[in-house]
Scaffold this motif. Structure first.
Motif, PDB file in Angstrom:
ATOM      1  N   ILE A 587       4.071  -5.398   8.407  1.00 16.07           N
ATOM      2  CA  ILE A 587       3.010  -5.613   7.414  1.00 16.07           C
ATOM      3  C   ILE A 587       3.627  -6.147   6.127  1.00 16.07           C
ATOM      4  N   LEU A 588       3.171  -7.299   5.697  1.00 19.64           N
ATOM      5  CA  LEU A 588       3.631  -7.904   4.437  1.00 19.64           C
ATOM      6  C   LEU A 588       2.509  -7.818   3.411  1.00 19.64           C
ATOM      7  N   VAL A 589       2.841  -7.363   2.221  1.00 16.57           N
ATOM      8  CA  VAL A 589       1.907  -7.333   1.098  1.00 16.57           C
ATOM      9  C   VAL A 589       2.496  -8.179  -0.020  1.00 16.57           C
ATOM     10  N   GLY A 590       1.732  -9.135  -0.521  1.00 15.14           N
ATOM     11  CA  GLY A 590       2.176  -9.957  -1.646  1.00 15.14           C
ATOM     12  C   GLY A 590       1.068 -10.054  -2.679  1.00 15.14           C
ATOM     13  N   ILE A 591       1.382  -9.782  -3.932  1.00 13.53           N
ATOM     14  CA  ILE A 591       0.406  -9.847  -5.020  1.00 13.53           C
ATOM     15  C   ILE A 591       0.909 -10.861  -6.051  1.00 13.53           C
ATOM     16  N   GLU A 592       0.073 -11.844  -6.361  1.00 14.39           N
ATOM     17  CA  GLU A 592       0.469 -12.929  -7.260  1.00 14.39           C
ATOM     18  C   GLU A 592      -0.015 -12.668  -8.685  1.00 14.39           C
ATOM     19  N   GLN A 593       0.889 -12.899  -9.640  1.00 16.91           N
ATOM     20  CA  GLN A 593       0.572 -12.820 -11.064  1.00 16.91           C
ATOM     21  C   GLN A 593      -0.073 -11.471 -11.423  1.00 16.91           C
ATOM     22  N   ALA A 594       0.545 -10.387 -10.940  1.00 14.48           N
ATOM     23  CA  ALA A 594       0.050  -9.061 -11.313  1.00 14.48           C
ATOM     24  C   ALA A 594       0.218  -8.847 -12.823  1.00 14.48           C
ATOM     25  N   ARG A 595      -0.637  -8.028 -13.391  1.00 15.16           N
ATOM     26  CA  ARG A 595      -0.623  -7.787 -14.828  1.00 15.16           C
ATOM     27  C   ARG A 595       0.776  -7.425 -15.317  1.00 15.16           C
ATOM     28  N   GLN A 596       1.236  -8.111 -16.348  1.00 19.81           N
ATOM     29  CA  GLN A 596       2.524  -7.879 -17.002  1.00 19.81           C
ATOM     30  C   GLN A 596       3.711  -8.057 -16.041  1.00 19.81           C
ATOM     31  N   GLY A 597       3.500  -8.839 -14.988  1.00 20.13           N
ATOM     32  CA  GLY A 597       4.600  -9.126 -14.074  1.00 20.13           C
ATOM     33  C   GLY A 597       5.202  -7.906 -13.427  1.00 20.13           C
ATOM     34  N   GLU A 598       4.351  -6.964 -12.982  1.00 22.33           N
ATOM     35  CA  GLU A 598       4.836  -5.716 -12.401  1.00 22.33           C
ATOM     36  C   GLU A 598       5.614  -5.962 -11.101  1.00 22.33           C
ATOM     37  N   SER A 599       6.421  -4.983 -10.720  1.00 18.99           N
ATOM     38  CA  SER A 599       7.358  -5.146  -9.607  1.00 18.99           C
ATOM     39  C   SER A 599       6.708  -4.902  -8.251  1.00 18.99           C
ATOM     40  N   GLY A 600       7.436  -5.327  -7.191  1.00 22.04           N
ATOM     41  CA  GLY A 600       6.961  -5.104  -5.829  1.00 22.04           C
ATOM     42  C   GLY A 600       6.864  -3.637  -5.487  1.00 22.04           C
ATOM     43  N   GLY A 601       7.818  -2.821  -5.994  1.00 24.11           N
ATOM     44  CA  GLY A 601       7.779  -1.392  -5.724  1.00 24.11           C
ATOM     45  C   GLY A 601       6.582  -0.713  -6.351  1.00 24.11           C
ATOM     46  N   LYS A 602       6.137  -1.217  -7.475  1.00 24.36           N
ATOM     47  CA  LYS A 602       5.028  -0.609  -8.194  1.00 24.36           C
ATOM     48  C   LYS A 602       3.679  -1.120  -7.712  1.00 24.36           C
ATOM     49  N   VAL A 603       3.608  -2.407  -7.354  1.00 24.79           N
ATOM     50  CA  VAL A 603       2.329  -3.049  -7.020  1.00 24.79           C
ATOM     51  C   VAL A 603       2.094  -3.127  -5.512  1.00 24.79           C
ATOM     52  N   ALA A 604       3.071  -3.654  -4.769  1.00 32.02           N
ATOM     53  CA  ALA A 604       2.855  -3.962  -3.353  1.00 32.02           C
ATOM     54  C   ALA A 604       3.153  -2.795  -2.416  1.00 32.02           C
ATOM     55  N   ALA A 605       4.185  -1.983  -2.747  1.00 34.02           N
ATOM     56  CA  ALA A 605       4.571  -0.886  -1.853  1.00 34.02           C
ATOM     57  C   ALA A 605       3.424   0.097  -1.607  1.00 34.02           C
ATOM     58  N   PRO A 606       2.664   0.528  -2.629  1.00 31.59           N
ATOM     59  CA  PRO A 606       1.559   1.458  -2.359  1.00 31.59           C
ATOM     60  C   PRO A 606       0.472   0.840  -1.477  1.00 31.59           C
ATOM     61  N   VAL A 607       0.248  -0.461  -1.613  1.00 36.09           N
ATOM     62  CA  VAL A 607      -0.747  -1.128  -0.766  1.00 36.09           C
ATOM     63  C   VAL A 607      -0.300  -1.050   0.693  1.00 36.09           C
ATOM     64  N   PHE A 608       1.001  -1.312   0.922  1.00 35.92           N
ATOM     65  CA  PHE A 608       1.534  -1.190   2.284  1.00 35.92           C
ATOM     66  C   PHE A 608       1.290   0.208   2.833  1.00 35.92           C
ATOM     67  N   ALA A 609       1.601   1.221   2.026  1.00 35.85           N
ATOM     68  CA  ALA A 609       1.471   2.606   2.498  1.00 35.85           C
ATOM     69  C   ALA A 609       0.027   2.923   2.866  1.00 35.85           C
ATOM     70  N   ARG A 610      -0.919   2.494   2.042  1.00 38.06           N
ATOM     71  CA  ARG A 610      -2.323   2.788   2.341  1.00 38.06           C
ATOM     72  C   ARG A 610      -2.798   2.038   3.578  1.00 38.06           C
ATOM     73  N   VAL A 611      -2.445   0.758   3.685  1.00 37.91           N
ATOM     74  CA  VAL A 611      -2.868  -0.030   4.844  1.00 37.91           C
ATOM     75  C   VAL A 611      -2.298   0.563   6.128  1.00 37.91           C
ATOM     76  N   ALA A 612      -0.989   0.828   6.136  1.00 37.90           N
ATOM     77  CA  ALA A 612      -0.338   1.322   7.356  1.00 37.90           C
ATOM     78  C   ALA A 612      -0.838   2.706   7.741  1.00 37.90           C
ATOM     79  N   SER A 613      -0.959   3.615   6.757  1.00 34.02           N
ATOM     80  CA  SER A 613      -1.374   4.983   7.092  1.00 34.02           C
ATOM     81  C   SER A 613      -2.820   5.026   7.574  1.00 34.02           C
ATOM     82  N   ARG A 614      -3.721   4.269   6.931  1.00 34.29           N
ATOM     83  CA  ARG A 614      -5.121   4.244   7.371  1.00 34.29           C
ATOM     84  C   ARG A 614      -5.230   3.685   8.794  1.00 34.29           C
ATOM     85  N   TRP A 615      -4.482   2.626   9.062  1.00 31.33           N
ATOM     86  CA  TRP A 615      -4.544   2.002  10.394  1.00 31.33           C
ATOM     87  C   TRP A 615      -3.981   2.933  11.456  1.00 31.33           C
ATOM     88  N   LEU A 616      -2.824   3.535  11.178  1.00 32.10           N
ATOM     89  CA  LEU A 616      -2.199   4.410  12.179  1.00 32.10           C
ATOM     90  C   LEU A 616      -3.050   5.642  12.445  1.00 32.10           C
TER      91      LEU A 616
END
Length: 620
Positions: A587-616
């Motif tokens: 599962i790849l999560v990519g967020i473009e031009q997030a507010r204040q240039g936030e990091s992948g760990g802060k913005v994309a990682a939680p999205v991955f966790a929610r998508v994967a856990s809900r699906w599983l």
């Protein structure tokens, strides 16, 4: 009428008319009546195709299966001069992003088609009204009635004849009660000219050309957008006049005298054309071709026999049934998992709203088949600088080259090539380097591989080879060059599939899956193990991607680069494999031009966790 039904029958009609027009050069030696019959049957067939297609069994035409090579998005501005990446940070999102109402393309196209059809039908209707009015006001003529009796005896059909002051040249009209209209003053014509004119018009009656003309206009109304229908109708108009001229000559008229009569009638004025529902005899645009055909010595003039006409009709009927029954092969079932797709859409909208992002992607692949399980995209770009998610590929290349041992420790304090870390680091193990996303450590591993060997591994993982100006340690840490989300997800799927690459597809696989070994199984297993240990490290940038009770492996990425207009582009991403011990999805999560240039760990990682856990949870 569904858009698919409309498009399918439009294509079928185009094929049928195309076949008829292609046949015309091959029928050059046949009579004009034969060519006219083929065109008339084809135009009638065009109107019958939707009916026939609805009642006949379909035979399917195979089409190549579509294989996605990348995310299908228009890139408004190419990436120029990407700059090195610095990664870090974390925290959770909320909220829902709502899209505006979508323009109903199908309904708009239906309205455009209906408007075009209406205009053609209105023109035909106006012609019908005008023609009937002319017939009502026309008068009988004793001279013309006597000549008509003689012509009817020659042609074997009957029609009324009327004189009108509203036309400048003879015409015939009437679907079931034909009327020949002749211009005022034509009683002064010679008996032979009047006879030739009536022979010509009665030939149209015998061929039922008024009915064929109405049918052709209906075909134009239904298929007004198709240039082939207009070409066929124009050719039909030429061939029916040539066929009527041939009938006059077959009936005994002298070719030279008939040609003179035709020229005289056309030259007598003809400023008032016949209405669209009547067939005018002396259309000036056809005169040269008609006179040439009239005086030609060696020319087939007789209409096809009943037997030959039946053969032609049967051939066209078979073509109509074949074309009407033809249908595209049933598309292969979509590979999308409806549950996962819905989750991906919801979580992407939520993240974009929370971070005021300009775009984003949630893409999921089955590593064992290459099937795309979910593809939620609101992306503004087709490719991006991948950032630290690319470090897994550099590790795999180094392990395959024998340039790295998974148990090594590397000094990550300084790199001579201008690569920096977000925080100061000392000597780190490989999992620690991945956990803190050390650019310096990965850059040193890249240096061991070398640019030429690294280019070879890029191609092996199905990435594009970089331009020479992009080569260097920044490539190894994911800070230079670009990739599509699908390319990067497929590379991680290769690692999750024991080192075997399978081309991504949006349809369910049938038969053997094409497999391409990229790295050894032990290399793929080692990289996944290192990624899993990195996620669980206390200092991990990807701690918000963890899922309770589910082993997973993955990597964050945060990339920053300059756009041609001087502004900076930000891409926060995470790519993960779940479960890590028996991979079911990348599962790849990519967020473009997030507010204040936030990091992948802060913005994309939680999205991955929610998508994967809900699906599983739902898939258990």
């Amino acid at each position: 009428m569904s858009p698919g039904f409309f498009v399918a029958n439009a294509l079928r009609g185009a094929v049928l008319l195309g076949l008829a027009l292609v046949a015309m050069p091959f029928l050059r030696g046949a009579s004009a009546a034969t060519r006219r019959l083929v065109l008339a049957l084809a135009l009638g067939g065009v109107l019958l195709v939707p009916i026939v297609s609805s009642i006949t069994p379909s035979w399917h035409v195979e089409a190549p299966a579509s294989v996605l090579r990348g995310v299908v998005i228009v890139d408004p501005a190419p990436v120029d001069d990407p700059t090195p990446v610095v990664a870090a940070g974390d925290a959770p999102p909320v909220a829902v992003h709502r899209e505006g109402a979508r323009f109903d393309v199908a309904r708009a196209l239906a309205c455009v088609w209906a408007l075009g059809a209406l205009l053609v039908l209105v023109r035909l209707g106006v012609g019908l009204v005008r023609t009937r009015a002319i017939v009502r006001r026309a008068a009988e003529s004793a001279a013309w009635s006597r000549t008509m009796a003689r012509a009817q005896a020659s042609m074997g059909v009957r029609a009324a004849v009327r004189v009108t002051e509203e036309l400048d040249a003879p015409a015939v009209t009437g679907l079931f009660a034909p009327v020949v209209l002749v211009p005022g003053g034509s009683e002064q014509w010679s008996e032979e000219r009047r006879h030739a004119v009536l022979l010509h018009e009665l030939a149209h009656v015998r061929q039922r050309d008024c009915l064929v003309h109405a049918m052709a206009q209906l075909a134009c109304a239904v298929h007004w957008f198709d240039p082939l229908v207009w070409m066929a109708v124009r050719r039909l108009r030429v061939e029916r006049e040539l066929a009527a001229d041939d009938a006059v000559l077959v009936a005994g008229a002298r070719a030279s005298a008939y040609a003179e009569d035709l020229l005289a009638i056309a030259g007598a004025g003809a400023s008032r054309a016949a209405p669209s529902f009547a067939l005018g005899m002396a259309e000036r645009s056809q005169l040269v071709a008609r006179v040439t055909a009239i005086v030609a010595a060696a020319r087939a003039r007789r209409p096809p026999s009943r037997f030959r006409a039946g053969i032609l009709a049967g051939g066209v009927a078979v073509s109509v049934v074949a074309v009407a029954a033809a249908a595209p092969a049933e598309p292969a079932p979509s590979s999308l998992d409806p549950s996962l797709q819905a989750i991906a859409d919801e979580e992407l909208d939520r993240a974009m709203a929370e971070w005021h992002a300009q775009g984003g992607t949630v893409l999921a692949l089955d590593p064992s088949t290459g099937e795309i399980l979910a593809n939620a995209s609101r992306s503004a770009r087709s490719s991006y600088v991948p950032g630290s998610t690319f470090k897994a590929i550099t590790l795999a290349a180094a392990l395959e080259e024998g340039a790295l041992s998974p148990d090594e420790r590397i000094d990550c304090a300084r790199h001579d090539g201008g690569i920096y870390d977000g925080d100061s680091n000392g000597v780190l193990s490989i999992p620690e380097m991945l956990a803190v996303s050390s650019n310096i450590g990965i850059a040193k591993i890249y240096d061991r591989i070398g640019p030429d060997h690294f280019d070879r591994w890029l191609r092996a993982f199905h990435f594009d080879a970089p331009a020479r100006i992009e080569r260097g340690p920044a490539m190894g840490v994911g800070g230079a060059g670009t990739a599509t989300p699908l390319q990067l997800a497929a590379a991680y799927a290769t690692l999750a599939n024991d080192g075997v690459y399978i081309a991504p597809t949006s349809t369910r696989r049938k038969g053997p899956v094409p497999r391409e070994r990229v790295v050894r199984p032990e290399t793929a297993h080692t990289v996944l193990s290192l990624l899993q240990r990195a996620v669980n490290h206390p200092r991990a940038t990807s701690k918000l991607a963890r899922i309770d009770g589910v082993p997973m492996a993955g990597k964050t990425g945060t990339s920053v680069w300059s756009l041609p207009d001087g502004t900076e582009a930000f891409y926060a991403s995470f790519v993960g494999v779940v479960p890590a011990d028996a991979p079911r999805a990348v599962i790849l999560v990519g967020i473009e031009q997030a507010r204040q240039g936030e990091s992948g760990g802060k913005v994309a990682a939680p999205v991955f966790a929610r998508v994967a856990s809900r699906w599983l949870r739902g898939a258990r």
